[in-house]
Design an enzyme around this catalytic site. Structure first.
Site, PDB file in Angstrom:
ATOM      1  N   ASP A  36      36.134  50.839  28.532  1.00  0.00           N
ATOM      2  CA  ASP A  36      37.586  50.711  28.630  1.00  0.00           C
ATOM      3  C   ASP A  36      38.192  51.940  27.952  1.00  0.00           C
ATOM      4  O   ASP A  36      37.506  52.653  27.217  1.00  0.00           O
ATOM      5  CB  ASP A  36      38.064  49.433  27.908  1.00  0.00           C
ATOM      6  CG  ASP A  36      39.370  48.866  28.464  1.00  0.00           C
ATOM      7  OD1 ASP A  36      39.335  47.801  29.111  1.00  0.00           O
ATOM      8  OD2 ASP A  36      40.434  49.506  28.257  1.00  0.00           O
ATOM      9  N   ASN A  89      35.955  46.975  37.627  1.00  0.00           N
ATOM     10  CA  ASN A  89      37.061  46.032  37.468  1.00  0.00           C
ATOM     11  C   ASN A  89      38.342  46.647  36.896  1.00  0.00           C
ATOM     12  O   ASN A  89      39.426  46.117  37.100  1.00  0.00           O
ATOM     13  CB  ASN A  89      36.562  44.886  36.568  1.00  0.00           C
ATOM     14  CG  ASN A  89      37.675  44.038  36.037  1.00  0.00           C
ATOM     15  OD1 ASN A  89      38.277  43.265  36.791  1.00  0.00           O
ATOM     16  ND2 ASN A  89      37.999  44.196  34.763  1.00  0.00           N
ATOM     17  N   TYR A 157      49.956  50.037  44.372  1.00  0.00           N
ATOM     18  CA  TYR A 157      48.961  49.047  43.950  1.00  0.00           C
ATOM     19  C   TYR A 157      48.339  48.358  45.166  1.00  0.00           C
ATOM     20  O   TYR A 157      47.118  48.264  45.296  1.00  0.00           O
ATOM     21  CB  TYR A 157      49.620  48.019  43.028  1.00  0.00           C
ATOM     22  CG  TYR A 157      48.664  46.981  42.491  1.00  0.00           C
ATOM     23  CD1 TYR A 157      47.825  47.277  41.422  1.00  0.00           C
ATOM     24  CD2 TYR A 157      48.601  45.702  43.046  1.00  0.00           C
ATOM     25  CE1 TYR A 157      46.933  46.322  40.932  1.00  0.00           C
ATOM     26  CE2 TYR A 157      47.716  44.753  42.567  1.00  0.00           C
ATOM     27  CZ  TYR A 157      46.889  45.062  41.499  1.00  0.00           C
ATOM     28  OH  TYR A 157      46.003  44.130  41.012  1.00  0.00           O
ATOM     29  N   LYS A 161      44.372  48.562  46.508  1.00  0.00           N
ATOM     30  CA  LYS A 161      43.453  47.427  46.638  1.00  0.00           C
ATOM     31  C   LYS A 161      42.931  47.309  48.074  1.00  0.00           C
ATOM     32  O   LYS A 161      41.805  46.857  48.295  1.00  0.00           O
ATOM     33  CB  LYS A 161      44.139  46.135  46.184  1.00  0.00           C
ATOM     34  CG  LYS A 161      44.495  46.148  44.691  1.00  0.00           C
ATOM     35  CD  LYS A 161      43.262  46.381  43.824  1.00  0.00           C
ATOM     36  CE  LYS A 161      43.523  46.244  42.341  1.00  0.00           C
ATOM     37  NZ  LYS A 161      42.331  46.507  41.525  1.00  0.00           N
ATOM     38  N   THR A 192      47.278  37.110  33.138  1.00  0.00           N
ATOM     39  CA  THR A 192      46.732  38.132  32.236  1.00  0.00           C
ATOM     40  C   THR A 192      47.841  39.120  31.924  1.00  0.00           C
ATOM     41  O   THR A 192      48.890  39.145  32.583  1.00  0.00           O
ATOM     42  CB  THR A 192      45.541  38.897  32.852  1.00  0.00           C
ATOM     43  OG1 THR A 192      46.012  39.654  33.971  1.00  0.00           O
ATOM     44  CG2 THR A 192      44.427  37.964  33.303  1.00  0.00           C
TER      45      THR A 192
HETATM   46  P1  NAD Z   1      44.201  43.612  32.086  1.00  0.00           P
HETATM   47  O1  NAD Z   1      45.334  44.569  31.969  1.00  0.00           O
HETATM   48  O2  NAD Z   1      44.125  42.432  31.187  1.00  0.00           O
HETATM   49  O3  NAD Z   1      42.813  44.402  32.007  1.00  0.00           O
HETATM   50  C1  NAD Z   1      42.635  45.665  32.602  1.00  0.00           C
HETATM   51  C2  NAD Z   1      41.800  46.517  31.661  1.00  0.00           C
HETATM   52  O4  NAD Z   1      41.580  47.794  32.285  1.00  0.00           O
HETATM   53  C3  NAD Z   1      42.511  46.808  30.333  1.00  0.00           C
HETATM   54  O5  NAD Z   1      41.656  46.515  29.244  1.00  0.00           O
HETATM   55  C4  NAD Z   1      42.827  48.298  30.407  1.00  0.00           C
HETATM   56  O6  NAD Z   1      42.823  48.947  29.148  1.00  0.00           O
HETATM   57  C5  NAD Z   1      41.715  48.790  31.305  1.00  0.00           C
HETATM   58  N1  NAD Z   1      42.029  50.083  31.915  1.00  0.00           N
HETATM   59  C6  NAD Z   1      43.215  50.508  32.420  1.00  0.00           C
HETATM   60  N2  NAD Z   1      43.113  51.761  32.849  1.00  0.00           N
HETATM   61  C7  NAD Z   1      41.828  52.153  32.620  1.00  0.00           C
HETATM   62  C8  NAD Z   1      41.106  53.351  32.845  1.00  0.00           C
HETATM   63  N3  NAD Z   1      41.694  54.431  33.369  1.00  0.00           N
HETATM   64  N4  NAD Z   1      39.800  53.405  32.488  1.00  0.00           N
HETATM   65  C9  NAD Z   1      39.198  52.326  31.922  1.00  0.00           C
HETATM   66  N5  NAD Z   1      39.828  51.168  31.675  1.00  0.00           N
HETATM   67  C10 NAD Z   1      41.129  51.084  32.019  1.00  0.00           C
HETATM   68  O7  NAD Z   1      44.245  43.127  33.619  1.00  0.00           O
HETATM   69  P2  NAD Z   1      43.345  42.137  34.489  1.00  0.00           P
HETATM   70  O8  NAD Z   1      44.256  41.184  35.122  1.00  0.00           O
HETATM   71  O9  NAD Z   1      42.177  41.650  33.756  1.00  0.00           O
HETATM   72  O10 NAD Z   1      42.906  43.181  35.611  1.00  0.00           O
HETATM   73  C11 NAD Z   1      41.574  43.461  35.942  1.00  0.00           C
HETATM   74  C12 NAD Z   1      41.516  43.792  37.416  1.00  0.00           C
HETATM   75  O11 NAD Z   1      41.967  42.683  38.185  1.00  0.00           O
HETATM   76  C13 NAD Z   1      42.382  44.978  37.832  1.00  0.00           C
HETATM   77  O12 NAD Z   1      41.668  45.777  38.762  1.00  0.00           O
HETATM   78  C14 NAD Z   1      43.555  44.305  38.520  1.00  0.00           C
HETATM   79  O13 NAD Z   1      44.170  45.140  39.461  1.00  0.00           O
HETATM   80  C15 NAD Z   1      42.886  43.116  39.166  1.00  0.00           C
HETATM   81  N6  NAD Z   1      43.753  42.006  39.534  1.00  0.00           N
HETATM   82  C16 NAD Z   1      44.545  41.399  38.624  1.00  0.00           C
HETATM   83  C17 NAD Z   1      45.380  40.371  39.036  1.00  0.00           C
HETATM   84  C18 NAD Z   1      46.307  39.671  38.061  1.00  0.00           C
HETATM   85  O14 NAD Z   1      47.139  38.896  38.489  1.00  0.00           O
HETATM   86  N7  NAD Z   1      46.180  39.904  36.772  1.00  0.00           N
HETATM   87  C19 NAD Z   1      45.384  39.954  40.357  1.00  0.00           C
HETATM   88  C20 NAD Z   1      44.572  40.586  41.264  1.00  0.00           C
HETATM   89  C21 NAD Z   1      43.752  41.617  40.845  1.00  0.00           C
END
Ligand code: NAD
Length: 262
Positions: A36, A89, A157, A161, A192
């Site tokens: 991360d 992820n 975004y 995806k 989240t």
């Molecule tokens: P989150 O923000 O809790 O976690 C994302 C993590 O990625 C964070 O710890 C952040 O520091 C890290 N990050 C950001 N940029 C980075 C980089 N350049 N290099 C390394 N790490 C990096 O969010 P989440 O909800 O756990 O998201 C995880 C995945 O799920 C993402 O790809 C997001 O697009 C996807 N997602 C989330 C949702 C939602 O509703 N939360 C829905 C669909 C998809």
């Protein structure tokens, strides 16, 4: 233990889905490297796993940078001797991401740099390591928004995806005979940090909730359970799939009248 003797690399492991998945994979017997840009969060997850008797190591890496992705894979092999599970992820949803007219090119590039190139770099360096380990499972986090047009625009975004989904399909076909499976996890709206920062008023939250048949946001833990299935040998005939874990949002044309809110 469903991941006994497996080595997993999880990007975005300091928070949300990545964190819950790191905790679950370690509990199921995997040695976990989590990466991360958030060092404090990552170290805390590493500590939590180790205190519970699991094997974990945090490595700080920005997935939009090729050399850092190469380094995280080399670190994994050095630390635990193999790579069997790669969970691409890490992702962002920028607050200034909007429609085509209003979204700055820099926001579009930033989003693609992390969400799309991050997956590409993970695979670019992770696949050779998986070949060295005799195969494995790659899971790329996409989103339900790659399946639906949304009233709340977030063009960069959504497009990013969509790219993750199409890359996943192609990777799955290319590497199917190398014992490397590639699947996409498509979460619905989750409670989240990432989404709650974007839906930062009660009105915005309700606008999203009204479309979810289950009437609630999903939890990161629920995504970790889905990732566990895709990571484990239980999904041995599953590749190129788009695993929707979304409370029914993509199935819905009309949602129930009074969604239960939690
Ligand atoms: P989150 O923000 O809790 O976690 C994302 C993590 O990625 C964070 O710890 C952040 O520091 C890290 N990050 C950001 N940029 C980075 C980089 N350049 N290099 C390394 N790490 C990096 O969010 P989440 O909800 O756990 O998201 C995880 C995945 O799920 C993402 O790809 C997001 O697009 C996807 N997602 C989330 C949702 C939602 O509703 N939360 C829905 C669909 C998809």
């Amino acid at each position: 233990m469903r991941l006994k003797d497996k080595v997993a690399l999880i990007t975005g492991g300091s928070s949300g889905i990545g964190k819950e998945t790191a905790l679950l994979f370690a509990k199921q017997g995997a040695s976990v490297v989590l990466t991360d840009i958030d060092g404090d969060g990552g170290m805390a997850v590493q500590k939590q796993i180790q205190e519970a008797g699991g094997k974990a190591a945090f490595f700080k890496a920005d997935v939009s940078k090729a050399e850092e992705c190469e380094a995280m894979v080399l670190f994994t092999e050095k630390q635990f001797g193999a790579l069997h599970i790669l969970f691409n992820n890490a992702g962002i949803m920028h607050s200034e991401d909007g429609d085509a007219v209003g979204t700055e090119e820099a926001i579009f590039d930033l989003t693609f740099g992390i969400n799309v190139k991050g997956v590409f770099f993970g695979c670019k360096y992770g696949i050779p390591a998986m070949r060295r380990s005799g195969g494995g499972s790659i899971i790329n986090t996409a989103s339900f928004v790659a399946h639906l047009g949304a009233a709340t625009p977030q063009l960069a975004y959504t497009a990013s995806k969509g790219a993750v989904l199409s890359m996943t399909r192609e990777l799955a076909v290319i590497h199917a005979r190398e014992n490397i499976r590639v699947n996409a996890l498509c979460p619905g709206p989750l409670r989240t940090e990432l989404l709650m920062k974007f839906l930062n008023t009660e009105e915005k939250k309700q606008r999203r909730l009204v479309h979810i048949p289950m009437g609630r946001f999903g939890e990161a833990k629920e995504m970790a359970q889905a990732a566990l299935f895709l990571a484990s040998d239980e999904s041995s005939y599953t590749t190129g799939s788009e695993f929707l874990v979304d409370g029914g949002i993509t199935a819905a044309y009309v949602t129930p009248e009074s969604p239960k809110t939690t």
